[in-house]
Design a protein around this motif. Structure first.
Motif, PDB file in Angstrom:
ATOM      1  N   ASP A  94       0.827  -1.215   0.000  1.00 39.96           N
ATOM      2  CA  ASP A  94       0.000   0.000   0.000  1.00 39.96           C
ATOM      3  C   ASP A  94       0.861   1.264   0.000  1.00 39.96           C
ATOM      4  O   ASP A  94       0.526   2.252  -0.650  1.00 39.96           O
ATOM      5  CB  ASP A  94      -0.941   0.002   1.206  1.00 39.96           C
ATOM      6  CG  ASP A  94      -2.019  -1.079   1.110  1.00 39.96           C
ATOM      7  OD1 ASP A  94      -2.099  -1.733   0.050  1.00 39.96           O
ATOM      8  OD2 ASP A  94      -2.763  -1.267   2.091  1.00 39.96           O
ATOM      9  N   GLU A  95       1.983   1.213   0.725  1.00 38.47           N
ATOM     10  CA  GLU A  95       2.875   2.374   0.733  1.00 38.47           C
ATOM     11  C   GLU A  95       3.481   2.596  -0.644  1.00 38.47           C
ATOM     12  O   GLU A  95       3.558   3.740  -1.138  1.00 38.47           O
ATOM     13  CB  GLU A  95       3.975   2.207   1.776  1.00 38.47           C
ATOM     14  CG  GLU A  95       4.893   3.415   1.885  1.00 38.47           C
ATOM     15  CD  GLU A  95       5.985   3.258   2.935  1.00 38.47           C
ATOM     16  OE1 GLU A  95       6.944   4.063   2.898  1.00 38.47           O
ATOM     17  OE2 GLU A  95       5.891   2.341   3.772  1.00 38.47           O
ATOM     18  N   LEU A  96       3.923   1.515  -1.281  1.00 35.65           N
ATOM     19  CA  LEU A  96       4.482   1.644  -2.623  1.00 35.65           C
ATOM     20  C   LEU A  96       3.391   2.057  -3.620  1.00 35.65           C
ATOM     21  O   LEU A  96       3.655   2.812  -4.565  1.00 35.65           O
ATOM     22  CB  LEU A  96       5.142   0.332  -3.062  1.00 35.65           C
ATOM     23  CG  LEU A  96       5.884   0.383  -4.400  1.00 35.65           C
ATOM     24  CD1 LEU A  96       7.048   1.372  -4.349  1.00 35.65           C
ATOM     25  CD2 LEU A  96       6.396  -1.005  -4.793  1.00 35.65           C
ATOM     26  N   GLU A  97       2.180   1.577  -3.407  1.00 38.39           N
ATOM     27  CA  GLU A  97       1.059   1.964  -4.274  1.00 38.39           C
ATOM     28  C   GLU A  97       0.848   3.479  -4.224  1.00 38.39           C
ATOM     29  O   GLU A  97       0.594   4.122  -5.255  1.00 38.39           O
ATOM     30  CB  GLU A  97      -0.217   1.241  -3.845  1.00 38.39           C
ATOM     31  CG  GLU A  97      -1.431   1.580  -4.720  1.00 38.39           C
ATOM     32  CD  GLU A  97      -2.697   0.848  -4.282  1.00 38.39           C
ATOM     33  OE1 GLU A  97      -3.760   1.172  -4.826  1.00 38.39           O
ATOM     34  OE2 GLU A  97      -2.614  -0.040  -3.395  1.00 38.39           O
ATOM     35  N   GLN A  98       0.960   4.065  -3.056  1.00 39.70           N
ATOM     36  CA  GLN A  98       0.825   5.519  -2.931  1.00 39.70           C
ATOM     37  C   GLN A  98       1.921   6.240  -3.725  1.00 39.70           C
ATOM     38  O   GLN A  98       1.681   7.275  -4.356  1.00 39.70           O
ATOM     39  CB  GLN A  98       0.887   5.930  -1.464  1.00 39.70           C
ATOM     40  CG  GLN A  98      -0.345   5.531  -0.663  1.00 39.70           C
ATOM     41  CD  GLN A  98      -0.258   5.982   0.785  1.00 39.70           C
ATOM     42  OE1 GLN A  98       0.685   6.659   1.186  1.00 39.70           O
ATOM     43  NE2 GLN A  98      -1.250   5.604   1.581  1.00 39.70           N
ATOM     44  N   THR A  99       3.128   5.665  -3.702  1.00 39.26           N
ATOM     45  CA  THR A  99       4.230   6.235  -4.473  1.00 39.26           C
ATOM     46  C   THR A  99       3.931   6.169  -5.968  1.00 39.26           C
ATOM     47  O   THR A  99       4.205   7.126  -6.710  1.00 39.26           O
ATOM     48  CB  THR A  99       5.543   5.482  -4.164  1.00 39.26           C
ATOM     49  OG1 THR A  99       5.824   5.575  -2.763  1.00 39.26           O
ATOM     50  CG2 THR A  99       6.708   6.045  -4.953  1.00 39.26           C
ATOM     51  N   ILE A 100       3.376   5.058  -6.417  1.00 32.29           N
ATOM     52  CA  ILE A 100       3.007   4.903  -7.824  1.00 32.29           C
ATOM     53  C   ILE A 100       1.926   5.913  -8.202  1.00 32.29           C
ATOM     54  O   ILE A 100       1.994   6.568  -9.251  1.00 32.29           O
ATOM     55  CB  ILE A 100       2.515   3.461  -8.090  1.00 32.29           C
ATOM     56  CG1 ILE A 100       3.681   2.465  -7.941  1.00 32.29           C
ATOM     57  CG2 ILE A 100       1.902   3.343  -9.488  1.00 32.29           C
ATOM     58  CD1 ILE A 100       3.251   1.011  -7.929  1.00 32.29           C
ATOM     59  N   GLN A 101       0.932   6.050  -7.327  1.00 33.53           N
ATOM     60  CA  GLN A 101      -0.148   7.002  -7.588  1.00 33.53           C
ATOM     61  C   GLN A 101       0.395   8.432  -7.671  1.00 33.53           C
ATOM     62  O   GLN A 101      -0.031   9.225  -8.510  1.00 33.53           O
ATOM     63  CB  GLN A 101      -1.209   6.906  -6.488  1.00 33.53           C
ATOM     64  CG  GLN A 101      -2.013   5.611  -6.498  1.00 33.53           C
ATOM     65  CD  GLN A 101      -3.000   5.546  -7.653  1.00 33.53           C
ATOM     66  OE1 GLN A 101      -3.525   6.553  -8.086  1.00 33.53           O
ATOM     67  NE2 GLN A 101      -3.246   4.346  -8.149  1.00 33.53           N
ATOM     68  N   MET A 102       1.351   8.750  -6.815  1.00 34.03           N
ATOM     69  CA  MET A 102       1.969  10.082  -6.849  1.00 34.03           C
ATOM     70  C   MET A 102       2.733  10.299  -8.151  1.00 34.03           C
ATOM     71  O   MET A 102       2.761  11.402  -8.698  1.00 34.03           O
ATOM     72  CB  MET A 102       2.890  10.257  -5.643  1.00 34.03           C
ATOM     73  CG  MET A 102       2.144  10.414  -4.325  1.00 34.03           C
ATOM     74  SD  MET A 102       3.253  10.517  -2.887  1.00 34.03           S
ATOM     75  CE  MET A 102       4.129  12.034  -3.231  1.00 34.03           C
ATOM     76  N   ALA A 103       3.353   9.230  -8.655  1.00 28.84           N
ATOM     77  CA  ALA A 103       4.055   9.337  -9.941  1.00 28.84           C
ATOM     78  C   ALA A 103       3.082   9.630 -11.071  1.00 28.84           C
ATOM     79  O   ALA A 103       3.455  10.242 -12.085  1.00 28.84           O
ATOM     80  CB  ALA A 103       4.815   8.039 -10.217  1.00 28.84           C
ATOM     81  N   TRP A 104       1.839   9.217 -10.897  1.00 31.59           N
ATOM     82  CA  TRP A 104       0.792   9.514 -11.882  1.00 31.59           C
ATOM     83  C   TRP A 104       0.112  10.861 -11.607  1.00 31.59           C
ATOM     84  O   TRP A 104      -0.868  11.218 -12.252  1.00 31.59           O
ATOM     85  CB  TRP A 104      -0.252   8.403 -11.881  1.00 31.59           C
ATOM     86  CG  TRP A 104       0.189   7.156 -12.585  1.00 31.59           C
ATOM     87  CD1 TRP A 104       1.073   7.065 -13.607  1.00 31.59           C
ATOM     88  CD2 TRP A 104      -0.255   5.820 -12.312  1.00 31.59           C
ATOM     89  NE1 TRP A 104       1.221   5.742 -13.998  1.00 31.59           N
ATOM     90  CE2 TRP A 104       0.412   4.973 -13.231  1.00 31.59           C
ATOM     91  CE3 TRP A 104      -1.147   5.258 -11.404  1.00 31.59           C
ATOM     92  CZ2 TRP A 104       0.209   3.597 -13.259  1.00 31.59           C
ATOM     93  CZ3 TRP A 104      -1.364   3.888 -11.430  1.00 31.59           C
ATOM     94  CH2 TRP A 104      -0.689   3.055 -12.345  1.00 31.59           C
ATOM     95  N   GLY A 105       0.622  11.558 -10.604  1.00 31.64           N
ATOM     96  CA  GLY A 105       0.077  12.882 -10.309  1.00 31.64           C
ATOM     97  C   GLY A 105      -1.156  12.868  -9.453  1.00 31.64           C
ATOM     98  O   GLY A 105      -1.920  13.839  -9.420  1.00 31.64           O
TER      99      GLY A 105
END
Length: 399
Positions: free
Chosen positions: A386-397
């Motif tokens: 879930d933490e890495l998922e948030q990082t991925i979502q942030m990369a998508w803006g």
């Protein structure tokens, strides 16, 4: 010297080693077929209402009420009236929520128009840092969360491939691996070596021993100035299937050779696994230094800068009660600050026990393990994912 006096009169030759390998391969194949009876292939269990509610980010009462009012279709129910869902059914519920829920976009976490494919390489300089374990668990979690996931096994040892229920030395002895999509002669499209798996929304590209030939062939190709060079081959291969996936996870070999460099050049993000011990951290430091210098040489060769949306360090095999480990984890966080993930992946007997039958904690039947142990492992892995998922979502803006 008289061989009779050495104890090695007969000797052990290459043919004997080959026989050992054949015996082991045949035995492992039999064991896998027994483990995956009756299909002789891996299959995915059903998930409880509690698990499904967590995956969909809804309450169990909401889930129950949706079935009662008919907005959710009925699913398998056991003798006690408890509902159990297949991964496909979970995805169907997610689509219903996306159409009828108040915050529809929250139920579809994948790419939107303008988002680039996230290609994440899981890397480390040495074995034993749980690279493959982290890769397979993240892949399973993200597929269950509704992402379209592709996993690439870039390690000739093919541990990840075996995790998916394949026997690479038997099934891919004549081809059908990532090597075919990267090699310099008779290269095939990546789509031809993608394997559909038993896991909904999760495809994979297997590896095999032939992949080790890529290292030698790349050195020869560089000498002959063959184009495209190694640093562009995977990125170009992925372009063919770009629109079909949200996330690509790459399990890299435990050394900084051409295979790892090929992955690094194609990646949008890096996940560096590290066990919190002095020797492991020292090894990782060497890896980072060598990677930095080598990538700079790659940049000169391809005429562009290699950049990533993020580089994260994941502490693995972590035991909170281990004083030295806790100290080293704190040391790592103090040096690398926000780059170290907040959530570590705990060392867990549940993960080890599940791995004995090539399963993750998402696949294994919870009743086969001690409840407290499996719950602790699931909580840990979910938190990391879930933490890495948030990082991925942030990369998508987003977020």
């Amino acid at each position: 010297m008289d061989d009779r006096n050495t104890g090695y009169a007969q000797g052990v030759g290459s043919s004997d080693i080959g026989a050992f390998a054949d015996s082991l391969a045949e035995s492992l194949d039999r064991q896998m077929k027994v483990a995956f009876e009756p299909e002789e292939r891996k299959s995915l269990r059903r998930f409880s209402s509690t698990e499904v509610a967590e995956l969909l980010r809804v309450s169990t009462s909401n889930l129950r009420n949706r079935h009662k009012d008919g907005s959710f279709p009925e699913v398998h129910t056991d003798g006690r009236g408890h509902r159990f869902y297949t991964a496909e059914e979970v995805d169907a519920l997610r689509n219903i929520l996306a159409r009828t829920g108040k915050n529809a976009e929250a139920y579809r976490p994948g790419r939107r128009e303008g988002d680039r494919l996230q290609v994440i390489s899981v890397v480390n300089f040495k074995g034993g840092s749980s690279k493959t374990t982290a890769t397979i668990h993240l892949a399973h979690r993200y597929a269950l969360r509704g992402y379209r996931v592709l996993v690439l096994d870039l390690d000739p040892q093919a541990s990840l491939t075996t995790f998916f229920g394949f026997r690479p030395e038997l099934e891919f002895a004549d081809g059908g691996t990532i090597y075919d999509a990267l090699r310099y002669e008779d290269q095939v499209p990546l789509s031809e070596v993608i394997q559909k798996t038993y896991f909904h929304k999760l495809d994979m590209v297997p590896a095999g021993l032939m992949l080790s030939e890529y290292e030698t062939e790349t050195a020869n190709a560089l000498a002959r100035r063959v184009q495209p060079i190694f640093a562009e081959r995977l990125a170009l291969a992925l372009e063919e299937v770009d629109s079909e996936y949200d996330i690509v996870l790459i399990d890299c070999p435990p050394q900084l050779g051409f295979l790892t460099l090929t992955a690094l050049a194609a990646s949008t993000g890096l996940l560096v696994t590290v066990v919190p011990g002095m020797l492991d951290i020292a090894s990782m430091s060497q890896f980072l230094k060598l990677a930095s210098e080598t990538v700079r040489a790659v940049e000169e060769a391809i005429g562009r800068q290699v950049t990533w949306d993020f580089v994260k360090f994941l502490i693995t095999r972590y035991e909170p009660s281990d004083g030295p480990q806790t100290q080293m984890a704190g040391y790592l966080r103090s040096i690398l600050a926000g780059q170290v993930m907040t959530e570590p992946m705990l060392k867990s007997t549940a993960i080890s026990d599940a791995g004995m039958t090539q399963q993750t904690i998402y696949e294994v039947d919870p009743s086969q393990l001690i409840r407290k142990t499996i719950d602790r492992a699931v909580t840990s892995v979910n938190s990391v994912a879930d933490e890495l998922e948030q990082t991925i979502q942030m990369a998508w803006g987003r977020r």
